[in-house]
Design a protein around this motif. Structure first.
Motif, PDB file in Angstrom:
ATOM      1  N   GLU A 165       0.843  -1.213   0.000  1.00 43.81           N
ATOM      2  CA  GLU A 165       0.000   0.000   0.000  1.00 43.81           C
ATOM      3  C   GLU A 165       0.869   1.251   0.000  1.00 43.81           C
ATOM      4  O   GLU A 165       0.567   2.232  -0.670  1.00 43.81           O
ATOM      5  N   GLU A 166       1.970   1.195   0.749  1.00 44.19           N
ATOM      6  CA  GLU A 166       2.872   2.361   0.796  1.00 44.19           C
ATOM      7  C   GLU A 166       3.574   2.537  -0.550  1.00 44.19           C
ATOM      8  O   GLU A 166       3.755   3.663  -1.020  1.00 44.19           O
ATOM      9  N   LYS A 168       2.402   1.818  -3.412  1.00 42.43           N
ATOM     10  CA  LYS A 168       1.456   2.389  -4.381  1.00 42.43           C
ATOM     11  C   LYS A 168       1.483   3.911  -4.301  1.00 42.43           C
ATOM     12  O   LYS A 168       1.315   4.605  -5.296  1.00 42.43           O
ATOM     13  N   LYS A 169       1.693   4.424  -3.100  1.00 39.42           N
ATOM     14  CA  LYS A 169       1.666   5.881  -2.921  1.00 39.42           C
ATOM     15  C   LYS A 169       3.043   6.516  -3.098  1.00 39.42           C
ATOM     16  O   LYS A 169       3.168   7.595  -3.645  1.00 39.42           O
ATOM     17  N   ASN A 170       4.078   5.840  -2.602  1.00 36.98           N
ATOM     18  CA  ASN A 170       5.396   6.499  -2.491  1.00 36.98           C
ATOM     19  C   ASN A 170       6.550   5.656  -2.996  1.00 36.98           C
ATOM     20  O   ASN A 170       7.618   5.649  -2.390  1.00 36.98           O
TER      21      ASN A 170
END
Ligand code: BGC
Length: 356
Positions: A165-166, A168-170
């Motif tokens: 999930e991280e 995907k963002k960063n």
């Protein structure tokens, strides 16, 4: 409580006949035995293990609460096996001698349950094993053996999910060298411990199944221990310096050890070189590290739920009451409390849950 009901039903059969038996067996309340006291002998593999000591504290608190609800006295005799299976085997003798109604055993050596099983069976003292999962064949050796814990596979998968999930963002921030691959180091629990083996495997399969490439720089066993993990992390840093993008630790204490080493090297979370650090457990200190942004996330290994499950199970076995619905006894033997992802996003909610 399949097992317990079976016992009650066959006793009823002798006196009340088949018709009544069928009616009685259909009742969820089951039969009950009046008990005035519940004496539990508890042996932990190492009293200094942060997670295990949290289970014991929750158990003590819950026992106080339940003494009033159940109107009985509850005695918990907590013993430390200090890393020795032989000491733990002797402690089982002590529990039998002291007339404990039931024993809760956090095995030192999960592959060596046989002595305890034999002693328990010979003196008819049921055993709830917890946290360190024994092999299934040992649990099958007697119908008064149970296990309370969690499904290790799920925890590794969730740890991987936090990273995915991280990413995907960063992703570009995590992938410091920009090669499109996540360079990681792994801090593993004990050799041969089910949670350790399964978590190490399932975290990586989750990350790669979700389409991210990984490269293992190194992995080391740090025995669930913060100081050992700090040492291993120091060595990783000497060898790989700022190549480390992700630190995957099998538990919070080892993640905290890695953080200790990063801090000792003069790094802070504001530095670009601070890697993503992930733990498992959601211990009090682990949650603090998530709050401080030192750990990206952890996975709640529900010490409180496991402690409650153990006490409820002990009470239901000894008093022949049925288990509360929130605890499901799988295959008549296992209670597995679910894990839960923890990040800054739901930290408050988790802290509340643990306080209630
Ligand atoms: C926990 C560890 C703990 C170990 C002890 C694991 O389930 O995650 O923190 O040290 O159990 O057996």
């Amino acid at each position: 409580m399949k097992k317990i009901k079976k016992k009650i039903c066959s006793a009823a059969a002798l006196t009340l006949g088949a018709a009544l038996l069928l009616a009685g067996c259909g009742s969820e309340d089951g039969g009950q035995k009046e008990i005035k006291k519940l004496k539990i002998g508890i042996s932990v593999y190492d009293q200094y293990d942060t997670f295990v000591s949290e289970i014991v504290s929750y158990l003590q608190a819950y026992a106080k609460e339940k003494e009033k609800d159940w109107g009985i006295s509850i005695t918990l005799d907590v013993e430390n096996a200090n890393g020795s299976q032989m000491i733990q085997n002797d402690q089982m003798d002590g529990f039998i001698r002291d007339d404990m109604d039931i024993a809760c055993i956090n095995l030192v050596d999960r592959t060596d349950a046989s002595t305890i099983v034999e002693k328990a069976q010979a003196s008819n003292v049921p055993v709830i094993f917890f946290n360190r999962e024994l092999v299934e064949e040992d649990l099958e050796r007697w119908d008064q053996l149970y296990y309370v814990g969690a499904d290790a596979f799920e925890s590794g998968k969730m740890q991987g999910e936090i990273l995915v999930e991280e990413c995907k963002k960063n992703f570009s921030k995590i992938d410091k060298n920009g090669d499109g691959i996540l360079q990681y180091v792994m801090l593993e629990g004990e050799a041969g411990h089910n949670d350790s083996m399964v978590r190490s495997m399932s975290v990586i399969s989750e990350i790669t199944d979700r389409g991210y490439l990984v490269e293992k720089l190194s992995d080391e066993i740090a025995n669930w221990n913060r100081d050992q993990a700090a040492n291993k992390m120091k060595q990783f840093m000497e060898k790989f310096d700022d190549e480390i993008e992700v630190v995957l630790a099998n538990n919070d204490d080892m993640a905290l050890g890695a953080i200790d080493a990063l801090t000792a090297a003069g790094l802070s979370t504001k530095d670009e070189n601070w890697p993503v650090v992930l733990g498992i457990d959601g211990t009090t200190v682990g949650l603090e590290a998530v709050e401080d942004g030192k750990m990206l996330g952890t996975v709640l290994n529900d010490a409180k739920g496991q402690a409650r499950g153990m006490l409820e199970l002990a009470y239901s076995i000894v008093s022949e009451n049925s288990l509360p619905e929130e605890f499901e006894l799988l295959d008549g033997k296992y209670i597995r409390m679910p894990y839960q992802i923890v990040t800054v996003d739901n930290l408050g909610e988790i802290q509340m849950k643990l306080m209630k």
